[in-house]
Write an enzyme that holds these catalytic residues in place. Structure first.
Site, PDB file in Angstrom:
ATOM      1  N   GLY A  13       0.815  -1.218   0.000  1.00 16.90           N
ATOM      2  CA  GLY A  13       0.000   0.000   0.000  1.00 16.90           C
ATOM      3  C   GLY A  13       0.849   1.269   0.000  1.00 16.90           C
ATOM      4  O   GLY A  13       2.086   1.206  -0.107  1.00 16.90           O
ATOM      5  N   PHE A  83       0.216  -2.714   8.727  1.00 13.76           N
ATOM      6  CA  PHE A  83      -0.559  -1.697   7.997  1.00 13.76           C
ATOM      7  C   PHE A  83      -1.880  -2.228   7.465  1.00 13.76           C
ATOM      8  O   PHE A  83      -2.771  -1.447   7.174  1.00 13.76           O
ATOM      9  CB  PHE A  83       0.232  -1.208   6.770  1.00 13.76           C
ATOM     10  CG  PHE A  83       1.388  -0.334   7.096  1.00 13.76           C
ATOM     11  CD1 PHE A  83       1.191   1.004   7.411  1.00 13.76           C
ATOM     12  CD2 PHE A  83       2.678  -0.830   7.078  1.00 13.76           C
ATOM     13  CE1 PHE A  83       2.255   1.820   7.698  1.00 13.76           C
ATOM     14  CE2 PHE A  83       3.757  -0.013   7.374  1.00 13.76           C
ATOM     15  CZ  PHE A  83       3.548   1.314   7.684  1.00 13.76           C
ATOM     16  N   SER A 127      -4.267   6.432  14.023  1.00 10.32           N
ATOM     17  CA  SER A 127      -4.603   7.634  13.257  1.00 10.32           C
ATOM     18  C   SER A 127      -5.038   8.750  14.183  1.00 10.32           C
ATOM     19  O   SER A 127      -5.625   8.509  15.245  1.00 10.32           O
ATOM     20  CB  SER A 127      -5.763   7.285  12.312  1.00 10.32           C
ATOM     21  OG  SER A 127      -6.346   8.451  11.795  1.00 10.32           O
ATOM     22  N   TYR A 151     -14.640   3.515  11.043  1.00 10.38           N
ATOM     23  CA  TYR A 151     -13.188   3.455  10.805  1.00 10.38           C
ATOM     24  C   TYR A 151     -12.421   3.941  12.043  1.00 10.38           C
ATOM     25  O   TYR A 151     -11.537   3.259  12.570  1.00 10.38           O
ATOM     26  CB  TYR A 151     -12.805   4.299   9.576  1.00 10.38           C
ATOM     27  CG  TYR A 151     -11.340   4.601   9.518  1.00 10.38           C
ATOM     28  CD1 TYR A 151     -10.420   3.583   9.268  1.00 10.38           C
ATOM     29  CD2 TYR A 151     -10.856   5.881   9.760  1.00 10.38           C
ATOM     30  CE1 TYR A 151      -9.056   3.847   9.252  1.00 10.38           C
ATOM     31  CE2 TYR A 151      -9.505   6.153   9.746  1.00 10.38           C
ATOM     32  CZ  TYR A 151      -8.608   5.137   9.493  1.00 10.38           C
ATOM     33  OH  TYR A 151      -7.261   5.400   9.492  1.00 10.38           O
ATOM     34  N   LYS A 155      -9.804   2.006  14.992  1.00 11.87           N
ATOM     35  CA  LYS A 155      -8.458   2.405  15.446  1.00 11.87           C
ATOM     36  C   LYS A 155      -8.433   2.534  16.973  1.00 11.87           C
ATOM     37  O   LYS A 155      -7.467   2.138  17.631  1.00 11.87           O
ATOM     38  CB  LYS A 155      -8.017   3.700  14.765  1.00 11.87           C
ATOM     39  CG  LYS A 155      -7.757   3.536  13.262  1.00 11.87           C
ATOM     40  CD  LYS A 155      -6.627   2.543  12.990  1.00 11.87           C
ATOM     41  CE  LYS A 155      -6.466   2.201  11.528  1.00 11.87           C
ATOM     42  NZ  LYS A 155      -5.485   1.125  11.281  1.00 11.87           N
ATOM     43  N   PHE A 180      -0.922  11.666  11.274  1.00 11.95           N
ATOM     44  CA  PHE A 180      -1.739  12.796  10.835  1.00 11.95           C
ATOM     45  C   PHE A 180      -1.959  12.604   9.320  1.00 11.95           C
ATOM     46  O   PHE A 180      -2.331  11.521   8.905  1.00 11.95           O
ATOM     47  CB  PHE A 180      -1.139  14.109  11.337  1.00 11.95           C
ATOM     48  CG  PHE A 180      -1.546  14.286  12.787  1.00 11.95           C
ATOM     49  CD1 PHE A 180      -1.072  13.408  13.770  1.00 11.95           C
ATOM     50  CD2 PHE A 180      -2.493  15.221  13.165  1.00 11.95           C
ATOM     51  CE1 PHE A 180      -1.532  13.472  15.092  1.00 11.95           C
ATOM     52  CE2 PHE A 180      -2.948  15.301  14.482  1.00 11.95           C
ATOM     53  CZ  PHE A 180      -2.466  14.431  15.442  1.00 11.95           C
ATOM     54  N   ASN A 200     -10.560  10.106  -2.250  1.00 12.46           N
ATOM     55  CA  ASN A 200     -11.295  10.783  -1.172  1.00 12.46           C
ATOM     56  C   ASN A 200     -10.457  11.893  -0.565  1.00 12.46           C
ATOM     57  O   ASN A 200     -10.980  12.862  -0.052  1.00 12.46           O
ATOM     58  CB  ASN A 200     -11.572   9.795  -0.011  1.00 12.46           C
ATOM     59  CG  ASN A 200     -12.465   8.658  -0.432  1.00 12.46           C
ATOM     60  OD1 ASN A 200     -13.527   8.896  -1.000  1.00 12.46           O
ATOM     61  ND2 ASN A 200     -12.050   7.429  -0.165  1.00 12.46           N
ATOM     62  N   LEU A 202      -7.434  14.830   0.003  1.00 15.05           N
ATOM     63  CA  LEU A 202      -7.151  16.083  -0.706  1.00 15.05           C
ATOM     64  C   LEU A 202      -5.972  15.982  -1.674  1.00 15.05           C
ATOM     65  O   LEU A 202      -6.097  16.331  -2.852  1.00 15.05           O
ATOM     66  CB  LEU A 202      -6.907  17.200   0.320  1.00 15.05           C
ATOM     67  CG  LEU A 202      -6.620  18.565  -0.291  1.00 15.05           C
ATOM     68  CD1 LEU A 202      -7.819  19.086  -1.070  1.00 15.05           C
ATOM     69  CD2 LEU A 202      -6.221  19.568   0.791  1.00 15.05           C
TER      70      LEU A 202
HETATM   71  N1  UFG Z   1     -10.797  18.269   1.341  1.00 15.96           N
HETATM   72  C1  UFG Z   1     -11.338  19.095   0.380  1.00 15.96           C
HETATM   73  N2  UFG Z   1     -11.614  18.552  -0.850  1.00 15.96           N
HETATM   74  C2  UFG Z   1     -11.364  17.247  -1.163  1.00 15.96           C
HETATM   75  C3  UFG Z   1     -10.804  16.409  -0.154  1.00 15.96           C
HETATM   76  C4  UFG Z   1     -10.530  16.952   1.086  1.00 15.96           C
HETATM   77  O1  UFG Z   1     -11.577  20.276   0.616  1.00 15.96           O
HETATM   78  O2  UFG Z   1     -11.652  16.822  -2.284  1.00 15.96           O
HETATM   79  C5  UFG Z   1     -10.436  18.850   2.657  1.00 15.96           C
HETATM   80  C6  UFG Z   1     -11.129  18.208   3.843  1.00 15.96           C
HETATM   81  O3  UFG Z   1     -12.380  18.827   4.076  1.00 15.96           O
HETATM   82  C7  UFG Z   1     -10.114  18.442   4.949  1.00 15.96           C
HETATM   83  C8  UFG Z   1      -8.767  18.377   4.223  1.00 15.96           C
HETATM   84  O4  UFG Z   1      -9.055  18.628   2.857  1.00 15.96           O
HETATM   85  O5  UFG Z   1     -10.253  19.720   5.483  1.00 15.96           O
HETATM   86  C9  UFG Z   1      -8.082  17.035   4.327  1.00 15.96           C
HETATM   87  O6  UFG Z   1      -8.983  16.004   3.936  1.00 15.96           O
HETATM   88  P1  UFG Z   1      -8.489  14.517   3.628  1.00 15.96           P
HETATM   89  O7  UFG Z   1      -9.683  13.758   3.141  1.00 15.96           O
HETATM   90  O8  UFG Z   1      -7.291  14.532   2.780  1.00 15.96           O
HETATM   91  O9  UFG Z   1      -8.029  13.983   5.044  1.00 15.96           O
HETATM   92  P2  UFG Z   1      -8.819  13.894   6.433  1.00 15.96           P
HETATM   93  O10 UFG Z   1      -8.095  14.757   7.399  1.00 15.96           O
HETATM   94  O11 UFG Z   1     -10.262  14.113   6.290  1.00 15.96           O
HETATM   95  O12 UFG Z   1      -8.649  12.355   6.788  1.00 15.96           O
HETATM   96  C10 UFG Z   1      -7.367  11.761   6.794  1.00 15.96           C
HETATM   97  C11 UFG Z   1      -7.509  10.272   6.540  1.00 15.96           C
HETATM   98  C12 UFG Z   1      -8.218   9.623   7.681  1.00 15.96           C
HETATM   99  C13 UFG Z   1      -7.549   9.977   8.963  1.00 15.96           C
HETATM  100  C14 UFG Z   1      -7.400  11.455   9.123  1.00 15.96           C
HETATM  101  C15 UFG Z   1      -6.604  11.771  10.353  1.00 15.96           C
HETATM  102  O13 UFG Z   1      -8.247  10.042   5.357  1.00 15.96           O
HETATM  103  O14 UFG Z   1      -8.179   8.243   7.510  1.00 15.96           O
HETATM  104  O15 UFG Z   1      -6.731  11.986   7.993  1.00 15.96           O
HETATM  105  O16 UFG Z   1      -6.155  13.068  10.364  1.00 15.96           O
HETATM  106  F1  UFG Z   1      -8.262   9.481   9.989  1.00 15.96           F
END
Ligand code: UFG
Length: 340
Positions: A13, A83, A127, A151, A155, A180, A200, A202
């Site tokens: 992964g 992992f 996480s 999810y 954890k 993070f 999913n 960013l």
């Molecule tokens: N975001 C956008 N547009 C997108 C995707 C994300 O604006 O298309 C924003 C989200 O709202 C957030 C930031 O970008 O503010 C980061 O989002 P991510 O989806 O990249 O990451 P998350 O912080 O939501 O989640 C990630 C992992 C989780 C984990 C978490 C812990 O996906 O598994 O970090 O910090 F639990």
């Protein structure tokens, strides 16, 4: 540090493959175990090309006690870096049983097999999500558990299982690492994050917009209580994160005791700051629009990074610009986007 025989579950992964290289680089003998349910077979060839020898790999599911037993009988592992798990928040809400089955069932199956083979050194992927919406930011390891989705709950439960296990038998030494937001790719541009579906997260989403595979970025909310209104996260270069696992493993063998640490930089960036940094790195125009908040999102996640520095001597080295540049080198290069 002494050379160890390490079983790396989920080693094909995104974070696992970078950790594979960091462990091999540190002199360890590593076997990857992966089901390839959410990873590409070609990762193994590319890892082999980077290290210049064949990669030892077992195709198996962590819930398969028989396959794990056979792997341990053959490999006589000193430690496991674990992992293999599912990690998509929204999918976990739709299919909670899959998450409990793989993330909890897989963990307890692995622990039983380890115990039976006298292997009681484990590094566990946790996480920042275990903090839910934290009261304090930067968030220290002492903040309470707050499960927000299946999810995150897996954890939390995984950590609790490991804590009870260590309490029951002092021969176990377990490193729990709360990641993070991992970002970026290996310096070779031969491995990186490469989701098969629409991403999913960013950074991979931005990378596909930069490449022209997706039209524009949706910024999920601009009315959070943050400096520019968009969500703030502590992005950590995946190579720094990988190095954290090498240090965790070393610490387990040196001290014979477990530890729990955040792995982050201690510095947060907003969605708009990440888009701006990626624009600089890729030299592409990145279209975005402000969209509604994504349900369940947290305004700010930033790590208190002091404990990892004290306990492991872990300090991040790479900047957000380096995360974006390496991500772009990977996604615009010849090795990403395979069909296998
Ligand atoms: N975001 C956008 N547009 C997108 C995707 C994300 O604006 O298309 C924003 C989200 O709202 C957030 C930031 O970008 O503010 C980061 O989002 P991510 O989806 O990249 O990451 P998350 O912080 O939501 O989640 C990630 C992992 C989780 C984990 C978490 C812990 O996906 O598994 O970090 O910090 F639990």
């Amino acid at each position: 540090m002494a050379k160890q025989r390490v079983l790396l579950t989920g080693g094909a992964g995104y974070i696992g493959s970078h950790t594979y290289l960091a462990l091999v680089d540190a002199g360890h003998e590593v076997t990857i175990l992966d089901s390839f349910a959410n990873a590409r077979q070609s990762v193994i060839d590319r890892l082999g090309r980077i290290i210049g020898t064949e990669v030892d790999v077992i195709e198996a599911d962590v819930r398969d006690a028989h396959a794990l037993g056979a792997a341990f009988a053959a490999g006589r592992f000193d430690a496991v870096v674990h992992f293999a798990a599912l990690k998509a928040v929204s999918e976990s809400v739709e299919k909670p049983l899959d998450y409990f089955d793989v993330n909890i069932g897989g963990l307890t199956t692995l622990l039983r097999v380890m115990d039976a083979h006298d292997c009681r050194r484990l590094v566990f992927s946790s996480s920042a999500t275990v903090y839910g919406v934290p009261d304090e930011t930067p968030t220290p390891e002492t903040a309470e558990f707050r499960g927000m989705n299946p999810y995150g709950q897996t954890k939390i439960m995984g950590e609790q299982i490991l804590n009870w296990l260590s309490a029951s038998d002092p021969r176990w030494a377990i490193g729990i690492l709360r990641y993070f937001n991992p970002a970026g790719a290996h310096g070779s541009a031969m491995i990186g994050e490469d989701p098969r579906d629409i991403p999913n997260n960013l950074m991979p989403f931005i990378s596909k917009v930069a490449k022209g595979e997706l039209p524009k970025i949706s910024v999920f909310g601009d009315d959070y209580d943050t400096p520019d209104g968009t969500g703030v996260r502590d992005y950590i270069h995946v190579e720094d994160l990988a190095r954290g696992h090498v240090l965790s493993l070393a610490r387990l063998f040196e001290s014979g005791e477990g530890h729990l640490v955040n792995l982050g930089t201690g510095r947060g960036y907003s969605v708009l700051e990440v888009i701006a940094a990626y624009k600089r790195a890729s030299n592409r125009d990145l279209a975005y629009e402000i969209a509604p908040r994504r349900p369940g999102d947290v305004p700010i996640y930033v790590a208190a990074a002091g404990k990892a520095a004290d306990v492991l001597g872990f300090r991040t080295e790479k900047t957000l610009d380096e995360m974006c540049a390496s991500s772009w080198a990977w996604i615009s290069g010849p090795h990403s986007g395979g069909t296998d």
